[in-house]
Design an enzyme around this catalytic site. Sequence first.
Site, PDB file in Angstrom:
ATOM      1  N   ASP A 175       0.824  -1.212   0.000  1.00 54.42           N
ATOM      2  CA  ASP A 175       0.000   0.000   0.000  1.00 54.42           C
ATOM      3  C   ASP A 175       0.858   1.262   0.000  1.00 54.42           C
ATOM      4  O   ASP A 175       0.488   2.276  -0.596  1.00 54.42           O
ATOM      5  CB  ASP A 175      -0.926  -0.003   1.217  1.00 54.42           C
ATOM      6  CG  ASP A 175      -2.090  -0.974   1.048  1.00 54.42           C
ATOM      7  OD1 ASP A 175      -2.146  -1.654   0.003  1.00 54.42           O
ATOM      8  OD2 ASP A 175      -2.928  -1.057   1.961  1.00 54.42           O
ATOM      9  N   GLU A 221      -3.933   9.854   5.040  1.00 49.67           N
ATOM     10  CA  GLU A 221      -4.215  10.722   6.174  1.00 49.67           C
ATOM     11  C   GLU A 221      -3.216  11.864   6.275  1.00 49.67           C
ATOM     12  O   GLU A 221      -2.098  11.789   5.763  1.00 49.67           O
ATOM     13  CB  GLU A 221      -4.198   9.933   7.490  1.00 49.67           C
ATOM     14  CG  GLU A 221      -2.825   9.531   8.003  1.00 49.67           C
ATOM     15  CD  GLU A 221      -2.299   8.233   7.435  1.00 49.67           C
ATOM     16  OE1 GLU A 221      -1.090   8.187   7.116  1.00 49.67           O
ATOM     17  OE2 GLU A 221      -3.077   7.276   7.311  1.00 49.67           O
TER      18      GLU A 221
END
Length: 294
Positions: free
Chosen positions: A74, A150
């Site tokens: 990821d 984020e």
Amino acid sequence: MKIAIYGQYYQDSTKPIITEILNFFSKNKIEMVFESHYLEMLHEKKIISKEYSTFSSYTEIDSSFYMMVSIGGDGTILRAATFIRDSGVPILGINAGRLGFLATVQQENITSFLQIVIDKKHSLSKRTLLSLSCTPTNESLEDINFAMNEVSVSRKDTTSMITIETYLNNEYLNSYWADGLIISTPTGSTGYNLSCGGPILTPDANSLVITPISPHNLNARPLVIPDETEIRLKVSGREENYLVSLDSRITSVGNESILTIKKTPFQINMIEIPDETFLKTLRSKLLWGEDKRN
């Protein structure tokens, strides 16, 4: 059809993955353009000897590319997104890492899934990103000021907590006394947010999550808010600086600086294979349904 290929690292375990991908695209006469450092790495490891066209900047990725293939975990996809930016070119994640909520194509499915993609039988999952601005201006945040997972703030060079004054659309919410604070997108909800006790959001949820990191005021809990909300943070603490991260990119920001976080006007397109949905990935990665009572 032209595709971009990106990877951050090379491990011996990825050799069969890379070989299978190259063989498939060569057989189907797909034009391959490699990120320059990744191609150099593959040449050094003698994985491939042939020369290919390369790219080294986001300015070279445009609508002429059908997709970008990200080989890794990821984290590699988050880096790939810095090349994609607002071009609209979709990303296909091939998992050569470990857990992988974004890189959903597993080694045993590479050929069959790539065939689905070049046959254009896939769908696109649109992912929200966050932008960040700082007052006073911080030069290190000027170039790549967006995050797919984020934006987080955390203490630096101290074991003492920091205080994070938080405002939503100019209305005061709370002052978090904590080690830090995470502002997560739905994509990032299965990452740092999840490990800090935040909720999981489906990728199509029009929401963000505010999750405190080890809060000292124990009544502070994760909060889900609309993704159109503008978030303003003012951080103070005993040290002169604190850390701000956008996904894996970290910089130092001065005490009392004002951070403004909001949704970007563009999204990242992730290629989704039929029957390899987000919910199936959740069940697989988090072992949901493994209880014998199911």
